[in-house]
Write a protein that holds these residues in place. Structure first.
Motif, mmCIF file in Angstrom:
data_model
loop_
_atom_site.group_PDB
_atom_site.id
_atom_site.type_symbol
_atom_site.label_atom_id
_atom_site.label_comp_id
_atom_site.label_asym_id
_atom_site.label_seq_id
_atom_site.Cartn_x
_atom_site.Cartn_y
_atom_site.Cartn_z
ATOM 1 N N ARG A 334 0.825 -1.209 0.000
ATOM 2 C CA ARG A 334 0.000 0.000 0.000
ATOM 3 C C ARG A 334 0.866 1.269 0.000
ATOM 4 O O ARG A 334 0.798 2.099 0.911
ATOM 5 N N PHE A 335 1.661 1.430 -1.045
ATOM 6 C CA PHE A 335 2.560 2.582 -1.088
ATOM 7 C C PHE A 335 2.568 3.253 -2.454
ATOM 8 O O PHE A 335 3.582 3.822 -2.862
ATOM 9 N N LEU A 336 1.453 3.209 -3.170
ATOM 10 C CA LEU A 336 1.399 3.868 -4.472
ATOM 11 C C LEU A 336 1.553 5.381 -4.346
ATOM 12 O O LEU A 336 1.960 6.057 -5.294
ATOM 13 N N HIS A 337 1.237 5.924 -3.175
ATOM 14 C CA HIS A 337 1.378 7.364 -2.955
ATOM 15 C C HIS A 337 2.842 7.800 -2.940
ATOM 16 O O HIS A 337 3.142 8.972 -3.164
ATOM 17 N N ALA A 338 3.771 6.866 -2.670
ATOM 18 C CA ALA A 338 5.181 7.240 -2.560
ATOM 19 C C ALA A 338 5.700 7.847 -3.861
ATOM 20 O O ALA A 338 6.414 8.866 -3.856
ATOM 21 N N ALA A 339 5.339 7.247 -4.992
ATOM 22 C CA ALA A 339 5.809 7.763 -6.277
ATOM 23 C C ALA A 339 5.276 9.168 -6.548
ATOM 24 O O ALA A 339 5.982 10.015 -7.123
ATOM 25 N N GLU A 340 4.055 9.442 -6.132
ATOM 26 C CA GLU A 340 3.478 10.776 -6.342
ATOM 27 C C GLU A 340 4.134 11.801 -5.418
ATOM 28 O O GLU A 340 4.350 12.949 -5.806
ATOM 29 N N LEU A 341 4.465 11.395 -4.198
ATOM 30 C CA LEU A 341 5.154 12.305 -3.288
ATOM 31 C C LEU A 341 6.550 12.633 -3.795
ATOM 32 O O LEU A 341 7.049 13.751 -3.590
ATOM 33 N N LEU A 342 7.195 11.691 -4.482
ATOM 34 C CA LEU A 342 8.498 11.974 -5.093
ATOM 35 C C LEU A 342 8.383 13.118 -6.100
ATOM 36 O O LEU A 342 9.293 13.943 -6.228
ATOM 37 N N ARG A 343 7.260 13.175 -6.806
ATOM 38 C CA ARG A 343 7.040 14.253 -7.780
ATOM 39 C C ARG A 343 6.981 15.614 -7.095
ATOM 40 O O ARG A 343 7.181 16.647 -7.739
ATOM 41 N N MET A 344 6.702 15.629 -5.812
ATOM 42 C CA MET A 344 6.588 16.871 -5.059
ATOM 43 C C MET A 344 7.870 17.198 -4.303
ATOM 44 O O MET A 344 7.893 18.135 -3.495
ATOM 45 N N GLY A 345 8.922 16.426 -4.557
ATOM 46 C CA GLY A 345 10.205 16.734 -3.934
ATOM 47 C C GLY A 345 10.533 15.921 -2.708
ATOM 48 O O GLY A 345 11.564 16.177 -2.052
ATOM 49 N N ALA A 346 9.711 14.944 -2.379
ATOM 50 C CA ALA A 346 10.003 14.090 -1.232
ATOM 51 C C ALA A 346 11.178 13.172 -1.545
ATOM 52 O O ALA A 346 11.485 12.897 -2.716
ATOM 53 N N LYS A 347 11.852 12.707 -0.496
ATOM 54 C CA LYS A 347 12.925 11.724 -0.640
ATOM 55 C C LYS A 347 12.472 10.437 0.043
ATOM 56 O O LYS A 347 12.519 10.324 1.269
ATOM 57 N N ILE A 348 11.988 9.508 -0.764
ATOM 58 C CA ILE A 348 11.406 8.267 -0.252
ATOM 59 C C ILE A 348 12.038 7.096 -0.992
ATOM 60 O O ILE A 348 12.163 7.126 -2.228
ATOM 61 N N ARG A 349 12.402 6.076 -0.240
ATOM 62 C CA ARG A 349 12.931 4.860 -0.840
ATOM 63 C C ARG A 349 12.102 3.671 -0.374
ATOM 64 O O ARG A 349 11.872 3.497 0.815
ATOM 65 N N ARG A 350 11.640 2.902 -1.316
ATOM 66 C CA ARG A 350 10.820 1.732 -1.009
ATOM 67 C C ARG A 350 11.706 0.601 -0.515
ATOM 68 O O ARG A 350 12.723 0.274 -1.120
ATOM 69 N N GLU A 351 11.325 -0.017 0.597
ATOM 70 C CA GLU A 351 12.060 -1.137 1.173
ATOM 71 C C GLU A 351 11.073 -2.194 1.652
ATOM 72 O O GLU A 351 10.329 -1.960 2.604
ATOM 73 N N SER A 352 11.023 -3.319 0.980
ATOM 74 C CA SER A 352 10.193 -4.456 1.403
ATOM 75 C C SER A 352 8.757 -3.991 1.643
ATOM 76 O O SER A 352 8.093 -3.515 0.733
ATOM 77 N N ALA A 366 2.856 20.098 -7.520
ATOM 78 C CA ALA A 366 2.998 19.355 -8.763
ATOM 79 C C ALA A 366 1.641 18.789 -9.155
ATOM 80 O O ALA A 366 0.693 18.790 -8.346
ATOM 81 N N CYS A 367 1.538 18.283 -10.375
ATOM 82 C CA CYS A 367 0.357 17.543 -10.796
ATOM 83 C C CYS A 367 0.544 16.093 -10.370
ATOM 84 O O CYS A 367 1.528 15.449 -10.751
ATOM 85 N N VAL A 368 -0.375 15.592 -9.573
ATOM 86 C CA VAL A 368 -0.268 14.228 -9.050
ATOM 87 C C VAL A 368 -1.604 13.522 -9.235
ATOM 88 O O VAL A 368 -2.644 14.157 -9.444
ATOM 89 N N MET A 369 -1.554 12.178 -9.120
ATOM 90 C CA MET A 369 -2.750 11.383 -9.359
ATOM 91 C C MET A 369 -3.038 10.510 -8.144
ATOM 92 O O MET A 369 -2.155 9.817 -7.636
ATOM 93 N N ALA A 370 -4.278 10.536 -7.683
ATOM 94 C CA ALA A 370 -4.696 9.707 -6.552
ATOM 95 C C ALA A 370 -4.921 8.276 -7.019
ATOM 96 O O ALA A 370 -5.505 8.036 -8.074
ATOM 97 N N SER A 371 -4.452 7.318 -6.227
ATOM 98 C CA SER A 371 -4.599 5.906 -6.576
ATOM 99 C C SER A 371 -5.626 5.182 -5.724
ATOM 100 O O SER A 371 -6.161 4.154 -6.126
ATOM 101 N N ASP A 372 -5.890 5.689 -4.531
ATOM 102 C CA ASP A 372 -6.870 5.093 -3.638
ATOM 103 C C ASP A 372 -7.274 6.131 -2.604
ATOM 104 O O ASP A 372 -6.745 7.255 -2.606
ATOM 105 N N LEU A 373 -8.174 5.769 -1.730
ATOM 106 C CA LEU A 373 -8.744 6.723 -0.784
ATOM 107 C C LEU A 373 -7.685 7.377 0.103
ATOM 108 O O LEU A 373 -7.574 8.602 0.173
ATOM 109 N N ARG A 374 -6.896 6.577 0.806
ATOM 110 C CA ARG A 374 -5.955 7.156 1.768
ATOM 111 C C ARG A 374 -4.757 7.793 1.077
ATOM 112 O O ARG A 374 -4.195 8.764 1.589
#
Length: 444
Positions: A334-352, A366-374
């Motif tokens: 449940r981390f599809l939001h991570a890629a969109e936050l990267l578009r906004m300048g976040a520094k996030i690395r997916r681990e397991s 930035a222009c971002v896309m919602a993938s689910d409710l949360r």
């Protein structure tokens, strides 16, 4: 398709009221299929998901009437069909909650399998296992669950799976067991407040359920249930989302409708992150006590930190002064939001089954896309704090679980505007009174 435009950098200030809990309202609505008479539900949330359930119940022959903006009457004395078609079920997974009540009251049910889900694999095998233990004969054919039983009988049922207890499965089996002959014992039952609320509602209708809030439920079957008036609990996920909105914008919010006993882990986590949370009765004042502090958090079933707050916390930790680790043991994907936050300048690395977040000084719109409710809520939080304008598309996800979000944000000094599609912030329902108009843009 509507989108939400947010011009960030404004501190949220003022008072906001939490709506009724979506995840309590849906199984309670479904349970009325087994309750003859006129059930009246107060604190009813006006959402896309509750509207979908209304459409489904109407298809079954339930008469629906809004008595005011947040009070609904459901008359279920003349159920005319036991079939829930795919076109309705596919819009909302919680539709499967009609399976237990229909089986208990009508002796049969034909419900479409709900299909896939963006937040991860969510099978309903435990639902079917529990209903089978009660004596139901279940056949899956052409994408539909066909369930039938001349009589349901009490049984001992174990409802844990690879990801722990099942919330909707517990609701489904409990709603069937209350009308079964004899005693049912559910082991590894879900303990979430929304499950407790369904149990309290059923008990108010004449059911005999003990152990609510524990992992063992004992249910002595009764011959029939009676319609009642009942008030749905406030939405703990919305309440905590507002707390994080105050934190990420360095705001000062008074939040009405907060059950602190439903949010113990979340409140402790947010205090550790640097939020000052003052609780009195069912009201919380939330502001930031300093810089946001990094966290190491694991989302777990209740009473742990909720998976439904994981995305929002991830967004807030993007601005913490240090490195955070957020893990989700309930829905590890449940981390599809991570890629969109990267578009906004976040520094996030997916681990397991989690993410590692290095806090940054600021996010940028930035222009971002919602993938689910949360995930949608997480992007809103990020947009509120970001420099410049954020445009969030596919915000119909937000409508599933946050009532009048743009209107509430506007009244808290946010600069937000909902555009395109001509749809109001609160979805309209057939037969419902029109809520008073609310402002959807405060800064122009």
């Amino acid at each position: 398709m509507d989108e939400l435009r947010i011009r960030g950098g404004h501190r949220l200030q003022g008072t906001v009221s939490v709506s009724g809990a979506k995840n309590a309202a849906l199984p309670i609505m479904a349970a009325t299929l087994a309750i003859p008479g006129r059930t009246i539900l107060h604190n009813f949330p006006r959402l896309r998901d509750t509207n979908s359930m209304i459409q489904l119940l109407t298809q079954f022959g339930v008469a629906v009437e809004f008595l005011d903006d947040h009070t609904i009457a459901l008359e279920s004395s003349a159920v005319s069909t036991c079939r829930a078609d795919y076109e309705l079920v596919r819009t909302m997974r919680a539709s499967v909650c009609v399976l237990g009540p229909l089986l208990a009251s009508q002796g049969e049910a034909c419900v479409s399998l709900p299909g896939g889900c963006n937040i991860g694999h969510r099978p309903i095998d435990l639902h079917l296992k529990g209903l089978s233990a009660l004596g139901a004969e279940i056949v899956i054919d052409q994408g539909y669950i066909h369930a039938s039983a001349r009589e349901l009988r009490g049984a001992e049922i174990y409802l844990s799976g690879p990801q722990g207890s099942t919330v909707t499965g517990t609701c489904n089996v409990m709603s069937a067991a209350v009308l079964s002959r004899g005693r049912t014992i559910i082991q590894a039952a879900a303990c979430e407040p929304e499950v407790i609320d369904l149990g309290n509602f059923l008990n108010a209708c004449g059911a005999q359920i003990t152990g609510l809030g524990t992992s063992t439920l004992t249910i002595d079957g009764v011959r029939e249930l009676q319609a009642v008036e009942y008030t749905i609990i406030p939405d703990r996920i919305e309440a905590a989302t507002w707390m994080m909105a105050a934190g990420i914008t360095d705001g000062d919010l008074t939040i009405e409708g907060v059950r602190d006993d439903h949010l113990t882990a979340a409140i402790e986590t947010l205090r550790t992150a640097g939020l000052a949370i003052d609780l009195q009765d069912e009201t919380a004042r939330v502001r930031r006590a300093g810089d946001l502090q990094p966290l190491d958090v694991v989302a777990l079933p209740f009473p742990g930190f909720p998976t439904d707050l994981q995305a929002q916390l991830t967004a807030m930790m993007c601005l913490a002064s240090g490195t955070s680790v957020v893990t989700d043991r309930v829905f590890p994907d449940r981390f599809l939001h991570a890629a969109e936050l990267l578009r906004m300048g976040a520094k996030i690395r997916r681990e397991s089954s989690g993410v590692i977040i290095e806090g940054v000084n600021e996010l940028s719109g930035a222009c971002v896309m919602a993938s689910d409710l949360r995930a949608s809520a997480a992007l809103v939080l990020a947009g509120l704090a970001a420099r410049g304008e954020t445009v969030i598309s596919r915000i119909y996800h937000l409508d599933r679980g946050y009532e009048d979000l743009a209107g509430k944000l506007s009244r808290l000094d946010a600069d937000v505007e909902r555009q395109k599609g001509g749809r109001p912030n609160t979805p309209q329902f057939a037969g419902a009174p029109t809520p008073s108009a609310s402002k959807t843009s405060s800064k122009g």
